[in-house]
Design a protein around this motif. Sequence first.
Motif, short mmCIF file in Angstrom:
data_model
loop_
_atom_site.label_atom_id
_atom_site.label_comp_id
_atom_site.label_asym_id
_atom_site.label_seq_id
_atom_site.Cartn_x
_atom_site.Cartn_y
_atom_site.Cartn_z
N ALA A 1 -37.46 -34.14 -46.29
CA ALA A 1 -36.47 -33.15 -46.70
C ALA A 1 -35.09 -33.77 -46.85
CB ALA A 1 -36.44 -32.00 -45.68
N ILE A 2 -34.70 -34.60 -45.87
CA ILE A 2 -33.36 -35.20 -45.91
C ILE A 2 -33.25 -36.21 -47.04
CG2 ILE A 2 -31.78 -36.72 -44.65
CD1 ILE A 2 -32.65 -35.27 -42.08
N GLU A 3 -34.25 -37.08 -47.18
CA GLU A 3 -34.18 -38.07 -48.26
C GLU A 3 -34.26 -37.39 -49.63
OE1 GLU A 3 -34.86 -42.40 -47.46
OE2 GLU A 3 -36.88 -41.57 -47.23
N GLY A 4 -35.12 -36.39 -49.76
CA GLY A 4 -35.20 -35.67 -51.03
C GLY A 4 -33.90 -34.97 -51.38
N TYR A 5 -33.19 -34.50 -50.36
CA TYR A 5 -31.94 -33.76 -50.58
C TYR A 5 -30.83 -34.67 -51.10
CZ TYR A 5 -28.38 -30.17 -49.70
OH TYR A 5 -27.38 -29.23 -49.83
N VAL A 6 -30.80 -35.92 -50.65
CA VAL A 6 -29.71 -36.82 -51.05
C VAL A 6 -30.14 -37.86 -52.08
CG1 VAL A 6 -28.55 -36.53 -48.83
CG2 VAL A 6 -30.11 -38.47 -49.15
N LEU B 1 -42.85 -30.79 -51.90
CA LEU B 1 -42.53 -30.39 -53.28
C LEU B 1 -41.17 -30.93 -53.69
CD1 LEU B 1 -43.74 -26.68 -53.23
CD2 LEU B 1 -44.95 -28.66 -54.17
N SER B 2 -40.24 -30.98 -52.75
CA SER B 2 -38.90 -31.49 -53.04
C SER B 2 -38.93 -32.98 -53.34
CB SER B 2 -37.96 -31.19 -51.88
OG SER B 2 -36.69 -31.79 -52.10
N TYR B 3 -39.42 -33.77 -52.39
CA TYR B 3 -39.31 -35.23 -52.58
C TYR B 3 -40.23 -35.75 -53.66
CZ TYR B 3 -43.54 -37.07 -50.16
OH TYR B 3 -44.81 -37.41 -49.80
N SER B 4 -41.35 -35.06 -53.91
CA SER B 4 -42.25 -35.52 -54.96
C SER B 4 -41.58 -35.46 -56.32
CB SER B 4 -43.52 -34.66 -54.96
OG SER B 4 -44.46 -35.15 -55.89
N ASN B 5 -40.62 -34.57 -56.46
CA ASN B 5 -39.91 -34.41 -57.73
C ASN B 5 -38.52 -35.05 -57.74
OD1 ASN B 5 -41.60 -32.54 -59.59
ND2 ASN B 5 -41.79 -31.63 -57.56
N ALA B 6 -37.93 -35.28 -56.56
CA ALA B 6 -36.58 -35.84 -56.49
C ALA B 6 -36.56 -37.31 -56.11
CB ALA B 6 -35.75 -35.05 -55.46
N LEU C 1 -37.39 -40.41 -52.83
CA LEU C 1 -37.14 -40.62 -51.41
C LEU C 1 -35.97 -41.57 -51.23
CD1 LEU C 1 -40.84 -40.68 -50.20
CD2 LEU C 1 -39.10 -39.06 -49.48
N GLY C 2 -36.16 -42.69 -50.55
CA GLY C 2 -35.03 -43.59 -50.35
C GLY C 2 -35.34 -44.69 -49.36
N LEU C 3 -34.29 -45.23 -48.78
CA LEU C 3 -34.38 -46.43 -47.96
C LEU C 3 -35.14 -46.23 -46.66
CD1 LEU C 3 -33.51 -49.39 -47.95
CD2 LEU C 3 -31.36 -48.69 -46.86
N VAL C 4 -35.13 -45.03 -46.10
CA VAL C 4 -35.89 -44.81 -44.86
C VAL C 4 -37.36 -45.14 -45.11
CG1 VAL C 4 -36.54 -43.18 -43.05
CG2 VAL C 4 -34.30 -42.99 -44.13
N HIS C 5 -37.91 -44.61 -46.18
CA HIS C 5 -39.31 -44.87 -46.47
C HIS C 5 -39.55 -46.32 -46.85
CE1 HIS C 5 -40.14 -40.61 -46.11
NE2 HIS C 5 -41.42 -40.89 -46.25
N SER C 6 -38.63 -46.92 -47.60
CA SER C 6 -38.80 -48.32 -47.97
C SER C 6 -38.91 -49.20 -46.73
CB SER C 6 -37.60 -48.79 -48.80
OG SER C 6 -37.48 -48.04 -49.98
N MET C 7 -38.04 -48.99 -45.76
CA MET C 7 -38.05 -49.80 -44.55
C MET C 7 -39.19 -49.43 -43.62
SD MET C 7 -33.91 -50.07 -43.88
CE MET C 7 -34.11 -50.97 -42.33
#
Length: 395
Positions: free
Chosen positions: A200-205, A253-258, A260-266
Motif C-alpha cells: 500500500a505504501i509503495e504503491g501510494y508513492v 490492486l493498487s501496486y499491480s497498476n502503480a 512498487l519501489g526500493l523496499v521490494h527491490s532490496m
Amino acid sequence: MLAARRIYWPAINLVGPGSVKLIGEEITKLGLKKALLVTDRVLVQTGIVKEVTDVLDDSGISYTIFDDVKPNPTTKNVHDGLALFQQENCDFLITVGGGSPQDTGSAIGILSTNGGNIVDYEGMSKSTRRAAPIVAISTTAGTAAEVTINYVITDEDRKLKMIMIDPNALPTIAVNDPELMLKKPAGLTAATGLDALTHAIEGYVAKGAFELSDAIAYKSMELISKYLVKAVKEGQNLEARSGMGWGSYIAGLSYSNAGLGLVHSMAHQLGGEYDLAHGVANAILLPYIMEFNMDASPKKFADIARALGENVDEAASIEEAGQMAVTAVRRIAKEVGIPSLKETAFTPEDVDKLATQALNDACTGANPKEVTKDDIIAIYMRAYNDQPSKVLVTN
C-alpha cells in the motif's frame, strides 16, 4: 489532462467470508475441465486444501494436487509443476496459498502456453500468450498475488529472485476468503500483514501512482492499521481477518497498476540470498526506505501518517507529519514481533553484491526517488546497525 492508462484486474473477484464456496459455479461457467491444484504441504496437512477440494468434489470438477512448492518458490518447483500439468492433461490451474503457490502457478501457467524455461521470462512482459486460466485462492492477507500481474521465482543457480511483471499472468478468478486465514499462526500473519502494508505504501508513492491507485492504497493503509495487530493477537477474530483480507486485496490492486519501489527491490535480495521470508524482509526495510524517499513526496508521506491513524494536525511541518508515518510503521512492526536485520542471516560482507542486484531489480524503476548503489548500501547498513535517520543524503 490525465493520460490514458491500462488498468489490470482479474475478470472475476470473489471476496469475503465463504467466497471460496462460489468457485465451482464460476469454473463451470468457464467450461474448464481439469485443474492442477498448486499448493504446499503445510496447507494440505492443516486441512485448508481440503476446504477447497470439497467444493471441487461437490461441483464435479477434476483436479490433481501439486504440493511441492517451497516458501521461496524455485525454478525446479515451476518445471516440476509444469511436467505434472502436462502429464495429467490439465487445462487450468488452481493456486491455494500465499505468494509462493500463487507465483508458482503463474509461472506454470505462462510456460504451459508459451514454452521455454522460466528464466526466459525474467523482467517486463516477456511472454506473448495469456497463461492458462488461473483460479487464485489466497490463504494469507499479504501478498495479494491473486490479483496482480507480478510473480517472483528464485533462480537457485544465481541465488537470485527473478521478478516477472506480465499482464499475461493475471489470474482469471481471484478469491480472498478470510475464513481460510483463521488458522494462520501469529508470526505468519504479522509478516504477510506488513507485506500488505508495504504494498500500500509503495504503491501510494510509486512513480506510476494515479487517482485510482491512490484512493485504494489509502483505504488499504487505514484497514491494515486498524486490523493487523488484532489479527495477529486474535487469530480467530473473523472481523479482523476480514479487514486484513480487504486491506491486502485492494493494496494488491493498487501496486499491480502503480508499481512498487526500493523496499521490494532490496527485500528480494534478502529472500534470494538468505531465504528470508519476504514479508519479514519488507517489514525490516520499510521504515528506512520511507525516510530515504520522504523528500521526493512530503505530502504523500503526511497522508500515509494520517491513514495510519496519526494526528498529523499536531505536526509543526509537513516533514514532521511524514516522519510520523515512519514512527507508526516502526511501532506496528515492533508490536507484532518483526525482528531486526541483525537478527537475520544478513552478512555485511554480502552488501555490495546485494546492492548491485537491488539496483537492477525490476521494482527499482518505480521508486519515487532516484537511487544509487551507494544509497542502497547505506540503507542496508543503517537497517543492520539500527540507525534511523530523518533523511538519508544521496551522494
